[in-house]
Scaffold this motif. Structure first.
Motif, short mmCIF file in Angstrom:
data_model
loop_
_atom_site.label_atom_id
_atom_site.label_comp_id
_atom_site.label_asym_id
_atom_site.label_seq_id
_atom_site.Cartn_x
_atom_site.Cartn_y
_atom_site.Cartn_z
N ALA A 161 0.84 -1.21 0.00
CA ALA A 161 0.00 0.00 0.00
C ALA A 161 0.87 1.26 0.00
O ALA A 161 0.42 2.32 -0.42
N ASP A 162 2.11 1.14 0.48
CA ASP A 162 3.02 2.28 0.48
C ASP A 162 4.47 1.78 0.48
O ASP A 162 5.18 1.84 1.50
N PRO A 163 4.92 1.28 -0.65
CA PRO A 163 6.27 0.67 -0.69
C PRO A 163 7.38 1.66 -0.37
O PRO A 163 8.43 1.29 0.12
N THR A 164 7.11 2.94 -0.58
CA THR A 164 8.18 3.92 -0.37
C THR A 164 8.48 4.11 1.13
O THR A 164 9.54 4.63 1.48
N ALA A 165 7.55 3.66 2.00
CA ALA A 165 7.81 3.79 3.44
C ALA A 165 9.00 2.92 3.86
O ALA A 165 9.58 3.14 4.92
N ALA A 166 9.36 1.95 3.04
CA ALA A 166 10.48 1.06 3.38
C ALA A 166 11.83 1.67 3.02
O ALA A 166 12.88 1.11 3.33
N LEU A 167 11.80 2.82 2.35
CA LEU A 167 13.06 3.40 1.87
C LEU A 167 13.82 4.11 2.99
O LEU A 167 13.22 4.85 3.77
N ASP A 168 15.09 3.86 3.08
CA ASP A 168 15.97 4.64 3.95
C ASP A 168 17.38 4.60 3.36
O ASP A 168 17.57 4.09 2.24
N GLU A 169 18.34 5.08 4.10
CA GLU A 169 19.70 5.21 3.55
C GLU A 169 20.40 3.87 3.36
O GLU A 169 21.50 3.81 2.77
N VAL A 171 18.80 1.22 1.79
CA VAL A 171 18.22 0.49 0.64
C VAL A 171 19.05 0.74 -0.62
O VAL A 171 19.22 1.89 -1.06
N ALA A 172 19.54 -0.36 -1.19
CA ALA A 172 20.30 -0.26 -2.44
C ALA A 172 19.33 -0.24 -3.63
O ALA A 172 19.47 0.56 -4.55
N VAL A 173 18.35 -1.14 -3.58
CA VAL A 173 17.43 -1.31 -4.71
C VAL A 173 16.01 -1.50 -4.20
O VAL A 173 15.78 -2.29 -3.28
N LEU A 174 15.08 -0.80 -4.81
CA LEU A 174 13.65 -1.08 -4.60
C LEU A 174 13.17 -1.77 -5.87
O LEU A 174 13.28 -1.21 -6.97
N ALA A 175 12.70 -3.02 -5.73
CA ALA A 175 12.29 -3.81 -6.90
C ALA A 175 10.81 -4.13 -6.78
O ALA A 175 10.40 -4.87 -5.88
N LEU A 176 10.00 -3.57 -7.66
CA LEU A 176 8.55 -3.75 -7.58
C LEU A 176 7.99 -4.23 -8.91
O LEU A 176 8.56 -3.95 -9.97
N THR A 177 6.85 -4.91 -8.82
CA THR A 177 6.15 -5.33 -10.03
C THR A 177 5.12 -4.24 -10.36
O THR A 177 4.27 -3.91 -9.53
N HIS A 178 5.23 -3.68 -11.56
CA HIS A 178 4.41 -2.52 -11.93
C HIS A 178 2.92 -2.82 -11.80
O HIS A 178 2.17 -2.06 -11.20
N VAL A 192 6.85 6.55 -7.45
CA VAL A 192 7.66 5.59 -6.68
C VAL A 192 9.13 5.70 -7.09
O VAL A 192 10.03 5.69 -6.24
N THR A 193 9.38 5.83 -8.38
CA THR A 193 10.77 5.95 -8.84
C THR A 193 11.40 7.22 -8.24
O THR A 193 12.55 7.19 -7.76
N GLY A 194 10.64 8.30 -8.24
CA GLY A 194 11.15 9.56 -7.68
C GLY A 194 11.49 9.40 -6.20
O GLY A 194 12.55 9.86 -5.74
N ALA A 195 10.63 8.70 -5.45
CA ALA A 195 10.88 8.51 -4.02
C ALA A 195 12.12 7.65 -3.79
O ALA A 195 12.92 7.92 -2.88
N ALA A 196 12.28 6.61 -4.62
CA ALA A 196 13.47 5.75 -4.49
C ALA A 196 14.73 6.58 -4.71
O ALA A 196 15.70 6.50 -3.95
N HIS A 197 14.70 7.42 -5.73
CA HIS A 197 15.87 8.25 -6.02
C HIS A 197 16.14 9.26 -4.91
O HIS A 197 17.29 9.51 -4.55
N ASP A 198 15.07 9.83 -4.36
CA ASP A 198 15.25 10.78 -3.26
C ASP A 198 15.96 10.12 -2.08
O ASP A 198 16.69 10.78 -1.33
N LEU A 202 18.24 2.69 -6.07
CA LEU A 202 17.96 2.47 -7.49
C LEU A 202 16.62 1.78 -7.63
O LEU A 202 16.18 1.06 -6.74
N MET A 203 15.96 2.01 -8.76
CA MET A 203 14.60 1.48 -8.97
C MET A 203 14.61 0.43 -10.07
O MET A 203 15.10 0.68 -11.17
N LEU A 204 14.07 -0.73 -9.74
CA LEU A 204 13.94 -1.83 -10.71
C LEU A 204 12.46 -2.20 -10.81
O LEU A 204 11.84 -2.58 -9.82
N TRP A 205 11.91 -2.11 -12.02
CA TRP A 205 10.50 -2.46 -12.23
C TRP A 205 10.39 -3.79 -12.97
O TRP A 205 11.12 -4.02 -13.95
N ASP A 206 9.47 -4.64 -12.54
CA ASP A 206 9.10 -5.84 -13.29
C ASP A 206 7.88 -5.46 -14.14
O ASP A 206 6.84 -5.06 -13.60
N LEU A 207 8.04 -5.56 -15.47
CA LEU A 207 6.99 -5.12 -16.39
C LEU A 207 6.20 -6.27 -17.01
O LEU A 207 5.54 -6.09 -18.03
#
Ligand SMILES: Cc1ncc(COP(=O)(O)O)c(C=O)c1O
Length: 420
Positions: A161-169, A171-178, A192-198, A202-207
């Motif tokens: 529901a909020d994958p970006t809440a898991a981001l902190d200093e 996290v190397a990669v956030l990998a999500l299925t679009h 989500v990509t913007g939040a990962a970069h902030d 790095l952002m990896l999407w499964d398409l």
């Protein structure tokens, strides 16, 4: 008076004509003609295995008989097999919003995910977390867990529901299925990509469940990596190879873990030491699957000249129509679990019922092919290239009968598990 009575059959007839009129107005015109579809089957499973494009059988026959049979090994040059993966990548690129020269095609999705996750983590030394959502397709979790073990990282399950809440200093990669394979729910790729970069990740999407059905703008959103299969909405055929996109800024330093000879800068020099090819070509490992790529090469021509926004308009029109009919006719019996907001919906609709397995089996017996996902979802994919509004209408008619006649009681998932 009798003449003014409207029968159920009259109104059904009119409703089906309305559906047919929507098809005539479809922005995709006659693309369906480019597919070989069995008669009397309504195919709503293109989100699992895409239908057969008409051009593929001849292309495969040519690859087998002329290129392999007659040309033998010379076909690596005379039929340009050596560049086939690159040529196919050129066709995939525009579908996902990037130049084909930043795309590699060749392994399965699982293998490609592994290679990409390791490479991505190595670009963020000092960071020790790989984050994924627990609702992702199982292989993504299995692979991420293996990558974390291999690199001595932590695997962090984030809240879908909020994958970006898991981001902190860390996290190397956030990998999500679009687009979620169960529910058809879609993440906001840009946000989500913007939040990962902030957060410096790095952002990896499964398409897998978006490429070919949902407009994907990887370059516009500054995505770092994306991986996807080609056998769903790209119609490449069973087991057709996956693709990977690597953003240009990561290609020079990219260090993927399966450094095979085909990813070497000069494979035919047969050097003892590995030197990576320039660009995304270093994502290659072994010899690419020429027959599978030949089929995919022909299949992708279906996308020639297709406007991605027209594809999306057609997809949303189909899923909206399906939801509208299910709500109106089966609202009390089947729960629509797919988001109703367009921005959060992929190209499938999932319905919850405690006997969903039986519902799907009864529909298949009636020629309507969807699929079941444990524990209680009936899943219907609306590949906009070949599914029509009349198919949606007819499928719901069949679904109504299945529910009225309680045909779903005949097949149970527990029984299936016991006998297979
Ligand atoms: C979202 C997602 N990721 C990964 C995979 C696994 O793909 P493969 O079997 O090509 O490794 C699938 C398969 O359906 C999928 O749906």
């Amino acid at each position: 008076m009798v003449g003014s009575v409207t029968t159920a059959t009259d109104s059904n007839h009119r409703a089906r004509e309305d559906a047919a009129a929507r098809d005539v107005a479809s922005p995709l015109g006659d693309r369906r003609d480019r597919f070989l579809l069995p008669e009397r089957v309504i195919y709503l499973d293109g989100n699992s295995l895409g239908a057969l494009p008409r051009a593929v059988p001849d292309r495969l026959a040519q690859a087998v008989t002329e290129e392999w049979g007659a040309g033998l090994i010379s076909s690596w040059n005379s039929a340009d097999w050596i560049n086939l993966a690159r040529r196919v990548a050129q066709k995939v690129g525009p579908i996902i919003g990037v130049p084909g020269s930043d795309v590699h095609v060749g392994d399965s999705t699982s293998v490609t995910l592994f290679k990409t996750m390791v490479a991505a983590c190595r670009l963020r030394p000092g960071r020790t977390v790989v984050a994924i959502e627990p609702s992702t397709f199982p292989t993504n979790g299995y692979v991420a867990s293996a990558v974390a073990r291999l690199l001595g990282c932590e695997l962090r399950w984030c809240d879908p529901a909020d994958p970006t809440a898991a981001l902190d200093e860390d996290v190397a990669v956030l990998a999500l299925t679009h687009v979620d394979f169960r529910t058809g729910a879609m993440f906001d790729m840009g946000a989500v990509t913007g939040a990962a970069h902030d957060a410096g990740a790095l952002m990896l999407w499964d398409l897998c469940h978006s490429a070919g059905a949902v407009p994907v703008e990887l370059a516009e959103h500054g995505v770092d990596f994306a991986v996807g299969c080609s056998y769903k909405y790209l119609n490449g055929g069973p087991g057709s190879p996956a693709f990977v996109y690597v953003a240009p800024e990561h290609q020079t330093d990219l260090d993927q873990p399966i450094t095979g000879w085909m990813g070497h800068a000069h494979p035919f020099d047969m050097d003892r030491d590995y030197a990576p090819a320039a660009g995304v070509g270093r994502m290659a490992s072994g010899t690419h699957p020429v027959l599978a790529l030949s089929a995919l090469d022909a299949a992708l021509d279906v996308f020639d000249g297709v406007d991605h926004h027209a594809l999306r308009t057609a997809s949303l029109s189909l899923t909206d129509y399906f939801i509208e009919l299910v709500d109106a006719r089966l609202g009390g019996q089947l729960e629509v679990v797919t988001p109703r907001e367009h921005a959060r919906r992929g190209s499938q609709v999932s319905l919850r019922h405690d006997q969903a397995y039986g519902v799907v089996q009864a529909l298949i017996d009636r020629g309507v092919v969807g699929d079941f996902r444990t524990p209680d979802l009936a899943r219907f994919g609306f590949a906009p290239m070949y599914v029509r509004h009349v198919d949606v209408y007819d499928a719901v008619e069949q679904l109504v009968e299945v529910m009225e006649l309680e045909e779903y009681g005949r097949a149970s998932y527990a029984v299936r598990n016991a006998v297979t």
